[in-house]
Design an enzyme around this catalytic site. Sequence first.
Site, PDB file in Angstrom:
ATOM      1  N   PHE A 128       0.806  -1.230   0.000  1.00 17.16           N
ATOM      2  CA  PHE A 128       0.000   0.000   0.000  1.00 17.16           C
ATOM      3  C   PHE A 128       0.835   1.274   0.000  1.00 17.16           C
ATOM      4  CE2 PHE A 128      -2.072  -3.421   2.372  1.00 17.16           C
ATOM      5  CZ  PHE A 128      -3.134  -3.690   1.524  1.00 17.16           C
ATOM      6  N   GLY A 177      -0.449  -7.306  -4.510  1.00 20.37           N
ATOM      7  CA  GLY A 177      -1.784  -7.837  -4.244  1.00 20.37           C
ATOM      8  C   GLY A 177      -2.805  -7.611  -5.339  1.00 20.37           C
ATOM      9  N   ARG A 217     -10.502   1.142 -19.478  1.00 18.99           N
ATOM     10  CA  ARG A 217     -10.675  -0.271 -19.791  1.00 18.99           C
ATOM     11  C   ARG A 217     -10.327  -1.117 -18.566  1.00 18.99           C
ATOM     12  NH1 ARG A 217      -6.921  -2.927 -24.415  1.00 18.99           N
ATOM     13  NH2 ARG A 217      -8.380  -4.444 -25.284  1.00 18.99           N
ATOM     14  N   ILE A 218     -11.098  -2.155 -18.348  1.00 19.09           N
ATOM     15  CA  ILE A 218     -10.850  -3.044 -17.220  1.00 19.09           C
ATOM     16  C   ILE A 218     -10.279  -4.358 -17.768  1.00 19.09           C
ATOM     17  CG2 ILE A 218     -11.892  -4.291 -15.282  1.00 19.09           C
ATOM     18  CD1 ILE A 218     -11.849  -1.193 -14.943  1.00 19.09           C
ATOM     19  N   PRO A 270     -11.944  -7.950 -14.582  1.00 18.84           N
ATOM     20  CA  PRO A 270     -12.978  -7.472 -13.659  1.00 18.84           C
ATOM     21  C   PRO A 270     -12.951  -8.173 -12.294  1.00 18.84           C
ATOM     22  CG  PRO A 270     -13.955  -8.613 -15.564  1.00 18.84           C
ATOM     23  CD  PRO A 270     -12.487  -8.487 -15.835  1.00 18.84           C
ATOM     24  N   LYS A 271     -12.375  -9.380 -12.259  1.00 23.79           N
ATOM     25  CA  LYS A 271     -12.352 -10.109 -10.987  1.00 23.79           C
ATOM     26  C   LYS A 271     -11.308  -9.504 -10.036  1.00 23.79           C
ATOM     27  CE  LYS A 271     -12.322 -14.847  -9.272  1.00 23.79           C
ATOM     28  NZ  LYS A 271     -12.248 -16.252  -9.700  1.00 23.79           N
ATOM     29  N   THR A 272     -10.074  -9.335 -10.523  1.00 22.06           N
ATOM     30  CA  THR A 272      -9.057  -8.749  -9.656  1.00 22.06           C
ATOM     31  C   THR A 272      -9.358  -7.272  -9.398  1.00 22.06           C
ATOM     32  OG1 THR A 272      -7.671  -8.444 -11.604  1.00 22.06           O
ATOM     33  CG2 THR A 272      -7.201 -10.357 -10.247  1.00 22.06           C
ATOM     34  N   LYS A 319      -7.039   3.224 -16.714  1.00 20.44           N
ATOM     35  CA  LYS A 319      -6.737   4.323 -15.795  1.00 20.44           C
ATOM     36  C   LYS A 319      -6.209   3.821 -14.452  1.00 20.44           C
ATOM     37  CE  LYS A 319     -10.060   7.778 -17.505  1.00 20.44           C
ATOM     38  NZ  LYS A 319     -11.327   8.473 -17.153  1.00 20.44           N
ATOM     39  N   GLU A 327      -5.950   3.032  -6.315  1.00 24.23           N
ATOM     40  CA  GLU A 327      -6.120   4.085  -5.309  1.00 24.23           C
ATOM     41  C   GLU A 327      -7.554   4.606  -5.252  1.00 24.23           C
ATOM     42  OE1 GLU A 327      -1.824   4.017  -5.925  1.00 24.23           O
ATOM     43  OE2 GLU A 327      -2.779   4.866  -4.192  1.00 24.23           O
TER      44      GLU A 327
HETATM   45 MO1  MOS Z   1       0.391   3.110  -3.415  1.00 29.52          MO
HETATM   46  S1  MOS Z   1       0.510   4.585  -2.013  1.00 29.52           S
HETATM   47  O1  MOS Z   1       0.603   3.950  -4.777  1.00 29.52           O
HETATM   48  O2  MOS Z   1       1.438   1.919  -3.075  1.00 29.52           O
END
Ligand code: MOS
Length: 711
Positions: A243, A470, A600-601, A604-606, A674, A678
Site C-alpha cells: 500500500f 496484491g 478499460r478493465i 474485472p475479478k481482480t 486508468k 487508489e
Molecule cells: Mo500506493 S501509495 O501507490 O502503493
Amino acid sequence: MNIAVIGQPISRVDGRAKVTGRATYAAEFSAPGQAHGVIVRSTVPKGRIGSIDSTKAEATPGVIAVLTHLNAPKLPYRPHKGFTDPDIGERLHVLQDDRINHQGQPIGLVIAETLEQAVHAANLVDVTYAAEPAIVDVGRVDPVRPTMQKTDQGERRSPETRRGDAQDALAAAEVRIDRTYVIPRENHNPIEMHATIAAWNGDQLTLWDKSQWVSNVAEEIASVFGIPAENVQVISPFVGGAFGSGLRTWPHVTLAALGAQVAGRPVKVMLSRREMYYGTGYRPHTVQRVALGAARDGRLTATIQDAYQETSAYEEYSEALTNATRFLHSCPNVYTRHRIAPMNVHTPTYMRAPGEVSNIFALESAMDELAAALEMDPVELRLRNEPERDEFKNLPFSSRSTRECYRAAAERFGWSRRTPEPGSMRDDRLLIGWGMATATYPMNFAPAAAMARLLPDGTAEVMSAASDMGPGTWTSMTQVAADALGLPMERVKFTLGDSRFPKTPPHGGSMTMASVGSAVQAACLKVRDEALARGGANDLAEAMQRVGQPLEASANVKPGGAGKRFSMHAFGAVFAEVAVDPDLGETRVRRIVGAYGAGRIVNPKTTRSQCIGGMIGGIGMALMEHAVVDPRNGRVPNGNLAEYAVPVHADAPPVMDVILVEEEDPHVNPLGVKGVGEIAMVGVAPAITNAIYHATGKRIRELPVTPDKLL
Ligand code: MOS
C-alpha cells in the site's frame, strides 16, 4: 485468431502458489549460512547518543557482531533520489553518527546465529542519551513551510493556487460553510512484515526484499554503498500487501547489507510489527480547513482549502493534499494552500491514494455539509457543480464518467428511498444513515519496459521488473501478453519482481496497468510480428516452428503528449449505509456501493477485489485507524495490531457492490486503462461519515469516528 482474454474475470495465476504456501515472501527466503540481524532503536525522539556499550551483548552466546556508529563502516551515501523519495531533504544515514532524529531510529544492529540470540543481545546494549527538546505533537506546531508538490504529470507546482477571488466570493456567498477536518496519523500495516536478506558475493550484492520497486532499491543501495547499480540484484516475487510502504528503500535494507558485509555472510533483517511503526512510513496527520460558498441554487461560488500535514525534520514529504479540490467540482473562485509541519518524527510516506484520500475526505465532507445547509440532495448538489472541463488546468477531461457513476451507484443503492432528515431512518432501535461522496484519482503513466521471448514450441516468456503487492499484476500481465501474442493464457509465462528484468516505474500510484501493461503489450506485439514475418505464416505456432529458435523483443513505452491536451483522471461515486447504535455509539457499515469510470478493465475479478479492498481500507480510515503519538516522546503506544485497529472480516459489510462503468478512453495510454488501486479507497471514508451524520445528526470532523465521539 483473437482470444479475448482482456476483460475476462480470470482467477489469479499465482493463486494456487499463494494458498498452498509455495509463494515465497522476502523473509521466507534462506541464503546459505545466513545470520539474523536485530535493530537497536533509539528511545528518545531527538538528541545525541551519549554512550553506547555493547560489551554485554557481544558476550552473549551466538552473537557475531554488534554494529553501532562507533564501529560501523562509513558509507558514501551518494546522492540518489527516486520518484518516491522526498524532493527536499536527505535520507537518514544509518549508524554514521551519534545524531538522533526520531523515536525508534536505528542506532545499532546485532547480528547473531539465531533470531532469538539476536533479540536477546539487542536488549543488552546499554545506551545513554543527551536528549534535546523535540516536537512530536502536530497539535503544537505551526505549519511553517509551504511545500512544493509534484503534480500528476510530475511537474512541480506552487503550494498555493488561486483562480478568481475566493475570499471575496465566500464573503458574498448566499450560503457558506467553513470547517476544519482532521485525519490522524495512520500507520502502514500490511500483513507481511518488511524484511530483507542481504548476501554479498565479492562486490556483488543480492537482496531478497519486500518491495514495490525493485530497481529503485538496487539504485538506492548502490548509491549508499558507492557501487554500480548493476552490482545489486533485488528479488521480490511476492509482496504480502504494501500500500505504499514498499515504495522507498528504508534504513533496514541498508542495515541488512551493512550487516552482511561486516559479518562476511548473509544477514536477514525482519522487522517486528512494532518496528513497522518506526521506519516504514505512515499516512501523515493532516489538518484541512475547507470553506465553501454557494448560491441558493447550489452552484459553488467559492472554494477554499487550507491544509497542512506533518513531515520529518530531515525530509520534506508532501502529498497531493489539495490537487483534487482544484478541478473536481465546478467553481469560479478557488484558493488552495498546502503547508507542512516539520517535526522530530520519521518521514511519512505514500499510503494508498496518498493525498487524494485525505483531500477528498475533507472536500466531500464539506460538500455534504453544504448540501445540508442548502437542504439539497447531496447527489443533486454535485450534479449542479459538474464541470465541463478541468477548470484548473483549463483542459478537457480525456474522459469523465462522474454522472454515469452517480446514476449507476445511486440506482443500485436505492438512494431515491432516502429520507433527507437526519435520524429519520431506523431499523428498530438502530439509527440508519445513508451517505455518499465523489471519488477521483489521476491517471498515472510512467516510462516502463518489458521483454517478450517466443520459444519454438509456441510458448512465450514475458518479463518485467514489476511488483505485485496484491492487485494481481502476475495475472493481468499474463492476460495482456496472451492477448497481444494471440496465445492462450496457459502458453504464456509472465515473471516479475527481479531488478535484472526490464525497468519499470514504482508499483504504486495506480500506474502499473497503464505503464507496465503498455510495455508488455508493446514487447509482445513486436515479437509476434517478428515471428510471423520470419516464419512466413499467419499462425504463431506454425511460424515459431519454422523459425526453430527463440525470438526476443524488448519494448520501452513512455507517455506521449496527451497530458498537455487532456486532464486525465479516474472518477467514481461511493454510497454507504451505516447503522449506529444510539446507546453504544458503535457504527457498523452495512453496505457500500461504488461505481467507477476507470477506463478499460483488464480483469474485472481482480479489479473488483481491489475495489473491495479499498472499501475495507476506507472503513478502517473512517472508523478505526489512528496511530496515537505520545506527545511527550513520539512513541506510538498502540503500535501493534491489537490496539491499532484495522477492519477484520466481521467489519466488512455483507454488501460491497462494485460497478465498473464502461469507459473508452483512447487518450490515456495504449491500453486505455486508468487504474483502480487508489480510487478504490478514495471517497469511502466521507461516504461513511456523511452517512453517520444522516443517521445521527452529528458531524464528526476528526477521524476515526470511534464510539466515544458519538455519545
Ligand atoms: Mo500506493 S501509495 O501507490 O502503493
